[in-house]
Write a protein that holds these residues in place. Structure first.
Motif, short mmCIF file in Angstrom:
data_model
loop_
_atom_site.label_atom_id
_atom_site.label_comp_id
_atom_site.label_asym_id
_atom_site.label_seq_id
_atom_site.Cartn_x
_atom_site.Cartn_y
_atom_site.Cartn_z
N LEU A 194 0.83 -1.21 0.00
CA LEU A 194 0.00 0.00 0.00
C LEU A 194 0.86 1.26 0.00
CD1 LEU A 194 -2.60 -0.96 2.78
CD2 LEU A 194 -2.71 -1.45 0.33
N LYS A 195 0.34 2.30 -0.64
CA LYS A 195 0.95 3.62 -0.57
C LYS A 195 -0.02 4.53 0.19
CE LYS A 195 3.19 5.26 -4.06
NZ LYS A 195 3.52 5.83 -5.41
N VAL A 196 0.50 5.20 1.21
CA VAL A 196 -0.33 6.08 2.05
C VAL A 196 0.17 7.50 1.88
CG1 VAL A 196 -1.01 6.67 4.40
CG2 VAL A 196 -0.82 4.26 3.72
N ARG A 197 -0.73 8.39 1.51
CA ARG A 197 -0.40 9.81 1.31
C ARG A 197 -1.06 10.62 2.42
NH1 ARG A 197 -2.75 14.31 -0.97
NH2 ARG A 197 -1.38 15.70 -2.20
N MET A 198 -0.24 11.28 3.26
CA MET A 198 -0.75 12.05 4.38
C MET A 198 -0.44 13.53 4.16
SD MET A 198 0.04 9.51 7.58
CE MET A 198 -1.55 9.84 8.36
N ALA A 199 -1.49 14.33 4.00
CA ALA A 199 -1.33 15.75 3.68
C ALA A 199 -1.46 16.60 4.93
CB ALA A 199 -2.37 16.17 2.65
N GLY A 200 -0.53 17.52 5.10
CA GLY A 200 -0.59 18.48 6.20
C GLY A 200 -0.62 19.90 5.66
N ARG A 201 0.06 20.79 6.36
CA ARG A 201 0.20 22.16 5.90
C ARG A 201 1.62 22.62 6.20
NH1 ARG A 201 -3.99 24.61 8.33
NH2 ARG A 201 -2.82 25.43 10.11
N GLY A 202 2.33 23.03 5.19
CA GLY A 202 3.73 23.40 5.36
C GLY A 202 3.92 24.74 6.02
N ALA A 203 5.11 24.93 6.60
CA ALA A 203 5.45 26.20 7.25
C ALA A 203 6.94 26.24 7.52
CB ALA A 203 4.66 26.38 8.54
N HIS A 204 7.39 27.38 8.07
CA HIS A 204 8.79 27.50 8.49
C HIS A 204 9.01 26.66 9.74
CE1 HIS A 204 12.58 29.32 9.67
NE2 HIS A 204 12.60 30.00 8.50
N ALA A 205 10.20 26.06 9.83
CA ALA A 205 10.49 25.20 10.98
C ALA A 205 10.45 25.95 12.29
CB ALA A 205 11.86 24.55 10.80
N SER A 206 10.67 27.26 12.24
CA SER A 206 10.64 28.06 13.47
C SER A 206 9.22 28.44 13.90
CB SER A 206 11.47 29.35 13.27
OG SER A 206 10.84 30.18 12.30
N VAL A 243 6.42 -1.06 7.55
CA VAL A 243 6.53 0.21 6.83
C VAL A 243 7.93 0.23 6.22
CG1 VAL A 243 6.47 2.72 6.98
CG2 VAL A 243 4.96 1.34 8.44
N GLY A 244 7.98 0.06 4.90
CA GLY A 244 9.27 -0.05 4.23
C GLY A 244 9.84 1.27 3.76
N ALA A 245 9.00 2.30 3.68
CA ALA A 245 9.48 3.61 3.22
C ALA A 245 8.65 4.71 3.84
CB ALA A 245 9.40 3.70 1.69
N LEU A 246 9.33 5.79 4.23
CA LEU A 246 8.67 6.99 4.72
C LEU A 246 9.41 8.17 4.13
CD1 LEU A 246 7.68 7.79 8.43
CD2 LEU A 246 8.08 9.50 6.68
N LEU A 261 4.02 7.13 2.94
CA LEU A 261 4.46 5.86 3.51
C LEU A 261 4.19 4.75 2.51
CD1 LEU A 261 3.19 7.70 5.94
CD2 LEU A 261 3.54 5.64 7.30
N GLN A 262 5.03 3.73 2.53
CA GLN A 262 4.78 2.51 1.76
C GLN A 262 4.76 1.35 2.73
OE1 GLN A 262 7.10 1.99 -1.83
NE2 GLN A 262 7.21 4.20 -2.17
N LEU A 263 3.67 0.60 2.70
CA LEU A 263 3.44 -0.50 3.63
C LEU A 263 3.47 -1.83 2.90
CD1 LEU A 263 2.20 2.04 5.09
CD2 LEU A 263 0.55 0.46 6.11
N ASN A 264 3.95 -2.85 3.60
CA ASN A 264 3.93 -4.21 3.08
C ASN A 264 3.26 -5.10 4.11
OD1 ASN A 264 5.24 -7.08 2.59
ND2 ASN A 264 5.50 -5.90 0.70
N ILE A 265 2.18 -5.77 3.70
CA ILE A 265 1.36 -6.56 4.62
C ILE A 265 1.35 -8.01 4.15
CG2 ILE A 265 -0.98 -6.88 5.52
CD1 ILE A 265 -1.36 -3.82 4.96
N ARG A 266 1.63 -8.94 5.07
CA ARG A 266 1.61 -10.38 4.76
C ARG A 266 0.57 -11.07 5.63
NH1 ARG A 266 6.31 -11.32 1.28
NH2 ARG A 266 7.08 -9.20 0.99
N THR A 267 -0.30 -11.85 4.99
CA THR A 267 -1.34 -12.58 5.71
C THR A 267 -1.51 -13.97 5.10
OG1 THR A 267 -3.02 -11.53 4.30
CG2 THR A 267 -2.62 -10.54 6.46
#
Length: 422
Positions: A194-206, A243-246, A261-267
């Motif tokens: 799975l590919k998970v896309r999480m959207a926030g709001r960008g800003a200055h680190a300070s 979670v193989g990639a962030l 994020l990229q997830l790998n699930i085994r069942t």
């Protein structure tokens, strides 16, 4: 069914000359890995060698797959499968024949599989007076995507080349070289990537108060996902969530507006799969809501693998034949693997049995030392590691031996010339 004496005579052709040729081929394939559906050089080399052995060869099956067919009189058709794609991994083995393709590596041993199948093709072609039937050698692309087997089937594999009586194949693993491991029944897990896309709001680190930080959102999601298996799956069931990639951000003083994020699930069962996928979606959406995200997270499927089930009767017959030539004491049952494989598609699409086994690729002494020291997981690189490096011998000769013995267990004997004609 061919007797073990036949296998021994055919395997006598695995002499020093053929062994050296296979070692050179393996090193060449290892040094020139190609990603899924881009196996052009590999496919061309496989095709060239197949034609030189007298096989009828067709390229471009399922995009980049190769099928080599050898008809040797009336008898069963036996499909021998090898995958030959590589992974987007930067090799760190230090081998003199390490990958020359930057960022691409045969980190799962598919170069071993292709080499062993070509070795078996050579032995069977040289010993046509020992067997009857049709050898269908299938070099499959894109196993790492879980798409190559289906692509070949969808390209009318069986309508064009014939339906086999059985599907046989093998995979090199980080177990002692010279051994063969096979588990009848449910052998390999299903996979959901799975590919998970999480959207926030960008800003200055300070000024984090002006942001909705997707890095924190993603980090919280990663940690919460660790509870799916430990807290939501019964102890008698099995599942893996990784979670193989962030990926997020470009600079230390910029809070980004997106994390992926990229997830790998085994069942192993449809019920557990449904429960895990539901839990993942609930956690992803919950963490986004808790962070105050203004946009719903996106969850998409990159690829899937079905469950792979080994036919019990086919495994019994095949392993008996392999054990006759390598020794029954070198056969093991590893249990169901958490790995995934699409080789089963060749069986289910034609309703024919599959027997798929593992061959060892680790120096037996090195493996034994690590096992005795309790450091096997640390000291023995596993598949997909940048340090994964099967020893050439006895890995290659064992792989050729196992696959050849297996094929002969299903191919027919030549008619006895002294018998009266029907």
């Amino acid at each position: 069914m061919a007797a073990s004496g036949t296998a021994e005579r055919v395997l006598a052709g695995l002499d020093a000359t053929l062994t050296r040729d296979l070692e050179a081929l393996y090193q060449d394939l290892h040094a020139h890995p190609e990603l899924s559906f881009a196996e052009h050089r590999t496919g061309a080399e496989v095709a060239r060698r197949g034609r030189a052995l007298g096989y009828e060869v067709t390229e471009g099956v399922g995009r980049t797959g190769v099928v080599a067919r050898l008809v040797n009189g009336a008898g069963p058709t036996v499909l021998l499968r090898a995958d030959f794609d590589a992974l987007p991994v930067t090799e760190r083995t230090g081998l003199p024949y390490a990958s020359t393709n930057q960022g691409v590596m045969h980190a799962c041993g598919h170069d071993v599989h292709a080499t062993c199948l070509l070795g078996t093709m050579a032995l069977l072609a040289r010993a046509r007076d020992e067997w009857a039937g049709t050898v269908l050698a299938v070099f499959q692309p894109a196993e790492e995507l879980g798409q190559g087997a289906q692509a070949m089937v969808d390209d009318d594999l069986y309508a064009r080349f014939g339906t086999p009586e059985v599907v046989l194949g093998q995979h090199v693993m980080a177990i002692p070289a010279g051994t063969v491991a096979c588990h009848p029944g449910l052998a390999f897990a299903a996979t959901d990537a799975l590919k998970v896309r999480m959207a926030g709001r960008g800003a200055h680190a300070s000024m984090p108060e002006a942001a909705i930080d997707p890095v924190v959102m993603a980090a919280s999601t990663v940690m919460r996902l660790q509870t799916v298996v430990s807290r939501e799956i019964a102890s008698e069931d099995r599942a893996v969530v990784t979670v193989g990639a962030l990926q997020a951000g470009t600079k230390d003083n910029v809070i980004p507006d997106l994390a992926e994020l990229q997830l790998n699930i085994r069942t192993y069962t449809p019920q557990v799969r449904k429960a895990v996928l539901a839990a993942v979606e609930r956690i992803v959406r919950g963490e986004a809501a808790a962070a105050g995200a203004e946009e719903e997270p996106g969850i998409s499927t990159m690829h899937t693998f079905p469950l792979m089930v080994n036919d019990e009767g086919a495994c019994t017959r095949t392993m008996a034949a392999i054990g006759d030539v390598i020794g029954q004491d070198r056969l093991t049952d590893p249990g169901a693997s958490s790995g995934s494989e699409d080789v089963g598609v060749f069986g289910t699409s034609a309703d024919v049995p599959v027997c798929y086994w593992l061959i060892g690729g680790v120096d037996p002494d090195v493996y034994a030392e690590a096992e005795a020291a309790g450091t096997r997981n640390r000291d023995i690189p596993q598949n997909h590691s940048p340090f994964f490096a099967p020893v050439m011998q006895p890995t290659l000769t064992n792989g050729v031996t196992a696959l050849t013995a297996a094929a002969l267990a299903w191919l027919g004997p030549l008619p006895d010339a002294s018998s009266p004609a029907a």
